[in-house]
Scaffold this active site. Structure first.
Site, PDB file in Angstrom:
ATOM      1  N   CYS A 106      25.667 -62.960 117.239  1.00 47.96           N
ATOM      2  CA  CYS A 106      24.407 -62.361 117.685  1.00 47.96           C
ATOM      3  C   CYS A 106      24.068 -61.138 116.855  1.00 47.96           C
ATOM      4  O   CYS A 106      24.899 -60.235 116.715  1.00 47.96           O
ATOM      5  CB  CYS A 106      24.492 -61.890 119.132  1.00 47.96           C
ATOM      6  SG  CYS A 106      24.785 -63.148 120.326  1.00 47.96           S
ATOM      7  N   CYS A 109      14.920 -53.710 116.630  1.00 47.00           N
ATOM      8  CA  CYS A 109      15.961 -53.260 117.559  1.00 47.00           C
ATOM      9  C   CYS A 109      17.069 -52.610 116.726  1.00 47.00           C
ATOM     10  O   CYS A 109      17.503 -53.169 115.714  1.00 47.00           O
ATOM     11  CB  CYS A 109      16.509 -54.433 118.371  1.00 47.00           C
ATOM     12  SG  CYS A 109      15.222 -55.192 119.376  1.00 47.00           S
ATOM     13  N   GLU A 149      17.928 -68.747 108.976  1.00 49.61           N
ATOM     14  CA  GLU A 149      19.257 -69.254 109.335  1.00 49.61           C
ATOM     15  C   GLU A 149      19.265 -69.924 110.701  1.00 49.61           C
ATOM     16  O   GLU A 149      18.444 -69.602 111.567  1.00 49.61           O
ATOM     17  CB  GLU A 149      20.264 -68.089 109.333  1.00 49.61           C
ATOM     18  CG  GLU A 149      20.508 -67.547 107.936  1.00 49.61           C
ATOM     19  CD  GLU A 149      21.444 -66.333 107.893  1.00 49.61           C
ATOM     20  OE1 GLU A 149      22.205 -66.231 106.923  1.00 49.61           O
ATOM     21  OE2 GLU A 149      21.413 -65.488 108.801  1.00 49.61           O
ATOM     22  N   ASN A 205      28.209 -56.700 117.868  1.00 50.24           N
ATOM     23  CA  ASN A 205      28.715 -57.240 116.606  1.00 50.24           C
ATOM     24  C   ASN A 205      28.314 -56.306 115.476  1.00 50.24           C
ATOM     25  O   ASN A 205      27.133 -56.114 115.223  1.00 50.24           O
ATOM     26  CB  ASN A 205      28.136 -58.640 116.349  1.00 50.24           C
ATOM     27  CG  ASN A 205      28.661 -59.638 117.360  1.00 50.24           C
ATOM     28  OD1 ASN A 205      29.863 -59.770 117.551  1.00 50.24           O
ATOM     29  ND2 ASN A 205      27.748 -60.330 118.032  1.00 50.24           N
ATOM     30  N   CYS A 233      21.593 -72.404 117.920  1.00 53.15           N
ATOM     31  CA  CYS A 233      20.822 -71.161 117.985  1.00 53.15           C
ATOM     32  C   CYS A 233      19.723 -71.253 116.925  1.00 53.15           C
ATOM     33  O   CYS A 233      19.990 -71.284 115.734  1.00 53.15           O
ATOM     34  CB  CYS A 233      21.771 -69.991 117.726  1.00 53.15           C
ATOM     35  SG  CYS A 233      20.969 -68.392 117.820  1.00 53.15           S
ATOM     36  N   SER A 235      14.862 -66.731 124.544  1.00 55.03           N
ATOM     37  CA  SER A 235      15.213 -65.324 124.715  1.00 55.03           C
ATOM     38  C   SER A 235      14.108 -64.433 124.176  1.00 55.03           C
ATOM     39  O   SER A 235      13.613 -64.648 123.071  1.00 55.03           O
ATOM     40  CB  SER A 235      16.526 -65.034 123.974  1.00 55.03           C
ATOM     41  OG  SER A 235      16.880 -63.677 124.146  1.00 55.03           O
ATOM     42  N   GLY A 282      13.976 -63.670 114.797  1.00 54.74           N
ATOM     43  CA  GLY A 282      12.586 -63.582 115.232  1.00 54.74           C
ATOM     44  C   GLY A 282      12.424 -63.436 116.731  1.00 54.74           C
ATOM     45  O   GLY A 282      13.384 -63.531 117.501  1.00 54.74           O
ATOM     46  N   SER A 304      16.488 -59.831 126.621  1.00 49.05           N
ATOM     47  CA  SER A 304      17.358 -58.861 125.951  1.00 49.05           C
ATOM     48  C   SER A 304      17.099 -57.491 126.556  1.00 49.05           C
ATOM     49  O   SER A 304      16.258 -56.741 126.083  1.00 49.05           O
ATOM     50  CB  SER A 304      17.066 -58.856 124.442  1.00 49.05           C
ATOM     51  OG  SER A 304      17.404 -60.104 123.892  1.00 49.05           O
ATOM     52  N   LEU A 305      17.828 -57.177 127.596  1.00 56.65           N
ATOM     53  CA  LEU A 305      17.575 -55.946 128.356  1.00 56.65           C
ATOM     54  C   LEU A 305      18.240 -54.739 127.670  1.00 56.65           C
ATOM     55  O   LEU A 305      17.571 -53.813 127.252  1.00 56.65           O
ATOM     56  CB  LEU A 305      18.079 -56.113 129.782  1.00 56.65           C
ATOM     57  CG  LEU A 305      17.630 -55.043 130.760  1.00 56.65           C
ATOM     58  CD1 LEU A 305      16.134 -55.101 130.985  1.00 56.65           C
ATOM     59  CD2 LEU A 305      18.366 -55.178 132.093  1.00 56.65           C
ATOM     60  N   CYS A 336      11.777 -60.333 111.376  1.00 56.50           N
ATOM     61  CA  CYS A 336      11.437 -59.933 112.746  1.00 56.50           C
ATOM     62  C   CYS A 336      10.680 -58.617 112.707  1.00 56.50           C
ATOM     63  O   CYS A 336      10.880 -57.811 111.811  1.00 56.50           O
ATOM     64  CB  CYS A 336      12.719 -59.775 113.573  1.00 56.50           C
ATOM     65  SG  CYS A 336      12.422 -59.644 115.353  1.00 56.50           S
ATOM     66  N   CYS A 348      20.408 -54.420 115.748  1.00 57.64           N
ATOM     67  CA  CYS A 348      20.306 -55.816 115.275  1.00 57.64           C
ATOM     68  C   CYS A 348      20.069 -55.854 113.772  1.00 57.64           C
ATOM     69  O   CYS A 348      19.154 -55.204 113.260  1.00 57.64           O
ATOM     70  CB  CYS A 348      19.161 -56.516 116.001  1.00 57.64           C
ATOM     71  SG  CYS A 348      18.927 -58.232 115.463  1.00 57.64           S
TER      72      CYS A 348
HETATM   73  N1  SAH Z   1      13.944 -61.577 119.739  1.00 60.19           N
HETATM   74  C1  SAH Z   1      14.581 -62.329 120.785  1.00 60.19           C
HETATM   75  C2  SAH Z   1      15.465 -63.438 120.247  1.00 60.19           C
HETATM   76  C3  SAH Z   1      16.707 -62.981 119.517  1.00 60.19           C
HETATM   77  S1  SAH Z   1      18.092 -63.280 120.545  1.00 60.19           S
HETATM   78  C4  SAH Z   1      15.353 -61.384 121.690  1.00 60.19           C
HETATM   79  O1  SAH Z   1      15.478 -60.221 121.324  1.00 60.19           O
HETATM   80  O2  SAH Z   1      15.777 -61.776 122.753  1.00 60.19           O
HETATM   81  C5  SAH Z   1      19.367 -62.435 119.743  1.00 60.19           C
HETATM   82  C6  SAH Z   1      20.216 -61.679 120.745  1.00 60.19           C
HETATM   83  O3  SAH Z   1      21.278 -61.012 120.062  1.00 60.19           O
HETATM   84  C7  SAH Z   1      19.419 -60.632 121.460  1.00 60.19           C
HETATM   85  O4  SAH Z   1      19.822 -60.512 122.790  1.00 60.19           O
HETATM   86  C8  SAH Z   1      19.824 -59.409 120.672  1.00 60.19           C
HETATM   87  O5  SAH Z   1      19.557 -58.253 121.372  1.00 60.19           O
HETATM   88  C9  SAH Z   1      21.281 -59.663 120.450  1.00 60.19           C
HETATM   89  N2  SAH Z   1      21.837 -58.844 119.373  1.00 60.19           N
HETATM   90  C10 SAH Z   1      21.184 -58.354 118.314  1.00 60.19           C
HETATM   91  N3  SAH Z   1      22.016 -57.648 117.516  1.00 60.19           N
HETATM   92  C11 SAH Z   1      23.226 -57.690 118.091  1.00 60.19           C
HETATM   93  C12 SAH Z   1      24.496 -57.166 117.720  1.00 60.19           C
HETATM   94  N4  SAH Z   1      24.655 -56.474 116.595  1.00 60.19           N
HETATM   95  N5  SAH Z   1      25.537 -57.414 118.534  1.00 60.19           N
HETATM   96  C13 SAH Z   1      25.369 -58.155 119.654  1.00 60.19           C
HETATM   97  N6  SAH Z   1      24.197 -58.695 120.045  1.00 60.19           N
HETATM   98  C14 SAH Z   1      23.130 -58.457 119.274  1.00 60.19           C
END
Ligand code: SAH
Length: 423
Positions: A396, A150, A126, A353, A139, A252, A220, A274-275, A146, A153
């Site tokens: 996200c 996480c 997507e 989200n 985006c 990112s 990814g 993504s901290l 992936c 996610c």
């Molecule tokens: N793998 C990379 C690129 C993905 S960026 C990374 O982790 O940075 C996608 C962003 O959306 C990341 O910051 C991720 O942590 C965030 N994200 C994932 N699931 C989410 C959710 N349910 N609500 C809000 N942000 C989310």
């Protein structure tokens, strides 16, 4: 929805925590032709030479074709009007101008658009376009699925299918330009020796275009597909290619520490990290790659990131999870770490989200506000992001392709079951 506090902290996280994805080979095209999209100019010249052109002609044709592909966005050799009429079928017999297939396009009530795309060998992924008053951000996905798992996610619940190729990555940007009708019109130089058409990259950003920014924040982990992401972004930044400034591109990562310096040196785009947590325990749980590359290592790699400065800050993404990472202490620890490592940083606070079956809830608006205030009062920019495209699962962490998604009825049933279990 499940209450996050009910989660045992030591709960095992499904899937690998130290993924070393083996790039699965791309299935070659059945017709034997070569897709030119994603190849650097010199490689196009080599292919033309291998197909029978002499070195000089191959180089010239490569330059012309490259310009038509990336600058003008043509999808057929027949449209390349400064290439001899007899040459165009010769090209079409041997090469193709690939684009991922569009399976479905959706538009959110807030204008966000999501496309479900399919590779030539049948894998779905997507991309999302987020229009704003002063910019439009695409985006882009780097992998199908992936490996990171996480916990908050949705994409993380997909298995990694394969890395996207440079062509499939740059192809997303090209498809967006197709869909938005944003290829430059204008006339192509007709004389073959008059091809010095390099444009100032700035001209692409200031003329009212919709697509102005790119974030590698789709499906990814871009730093687990480093070579392909780099090669694709080089085409996006090429002044005679898509000509987008590196200042308008953000990559990112969840923290693939060993690749971060190379990303800065070889790609040179803005960095987002993504901290999401500031203690080992919590980050180990919600961003499991933290067990491999810990917080100190990650923050040191940020401090060393080539090109970061007060003018080009590193963005820390921080998803707001109720009672998990959203306390005043967490906010203060975030500030302390940023100061300790002297990071030119800004913090993006992302309200969580939700997705069906997710083990977390979003922090309350008051909690998000207080967290933001603490960071902001310490002199660090900490905007709260407005979720975009939630109604079409484009926000996200909501990306997960249809084939993988459960049916709506099944999801409703799961949610009802969870609620019943919680009494
Ligand atoms: N793998 C990379 C690129 C993905 S960026 C990374 O982790 O940075 C996608 C962003 O959306 C990341 O910051 C991720 O942590 C965030 N994200 C994932 N699931 C989410 C959710 N349910 N609500 C809000 N942000 C989310």
């Amino acid at each position: 929805m499940n209450a996050p506090t009910s989660l045992p902290v030591s709960m095992p996280i499904p899937g690998h925590i130290d993924p070393v994805p083996v790039p699965r080979p791309v299935t070659p095209r059945e017709d034997g032709r070569t897709d030119l999209i994603g190849l650097p100019r010199p490689q196009i010249a080599t292919l033309f030479q291998d197909a029978g052109l002499d070195a000089k002609a191959a180089k010239l044709r490569a330059k012309q074709v490259f310009h038509w592909l990336y600058h003008r966005g043509v999808t057929e050799f027949e449209a390349m009007t400064d290439i001899a009429k007899t040459m165009r079928p010769w090209l079409a017999e041997r090469f193709v101008i690939g684009r991922p297939d569009v399976v479905e396009a959706q538009v959110s009530t807030d204008g966000t658009r999501k496309w479900l795309l399919r590779t030539a060998d049948g894998h779905d992924f997507e991309m999302v376009f987020i229009p704003d008053a002063d910019r439009g951000t695409l985006c882009v996905s780097s992998q199908v699925g992936c490996t990171l798992n996480c916990r908050f996610c949705h994409t993380g619940t997909m298995k990694l299918v394969r890395n996207l190729t440079p062509g499939e990555i740059v192809g997303q940007v090209m498809l967006a330009r197709d869909a938005l009708g944003e290829w430059p019109k204008g006339s192509m130089a007709s004389a073959a020796d008059d091809l010095d058409l390099d444009e100032d990259e700035g001209s692409y950003t200031a003329d009212g275009r919709l697509l102005t920014n790119i974030v590698m924040m789709g499906m990814g982990e871009p730093l687990y597909n480093f070579d392909n992401v780099r090669d694709a972004l080089k085409l996006v930044m090429d002044g005679d290619g898509l000509a987008l400034s590196k200042r308008r591109i953000t990559l990112s990562t969840a923290g693939v520490v060993p690749m971060m310096a190379r990303a800065g040196e070889e790609i040179g785009v803005n960095l987002a990290v993504s901290l999401h947590a500031v203690t080992k325990d919590v980050r180990d749980e919600i961003v499991p790659i933290n067990r491999k590359f810990g917080l100190e290592e990650l923050l040191q790699a940020c401090a060393d990131y080539p090109g970061a400065s007060n003018a080009r800050r590193i963005t820390f993404e921080y998803v707001m999870l109720k009672d998990r990472n959203d306390s005043d202490d967490d906010a203060r620890e975030l500030v302390r770490l940023i100061k300790q490592y002297k990071l030119p940083a800004k913090v993006n606070l992302i309200p969580f989200n939700p997705w069906p079956g997710a083990p977390y809830e979003c922090s309350t608006p008051e909690r998000v506000k207080r967290f933001a205030e603490i960071v902001f009062e310490a002199g660090i920019s900490a905007p709260v992001r407005t979720p975009r495209g939630r109604d079409i699962d484009a926000a996200c962490g909501q990306l997960k392709t249809a084939a993988e998604r459960r049916s709506r009825a099944e999801m409703d049933r799961l949610v009802a079951e969870k609620q019943a279990a919680l009494g």
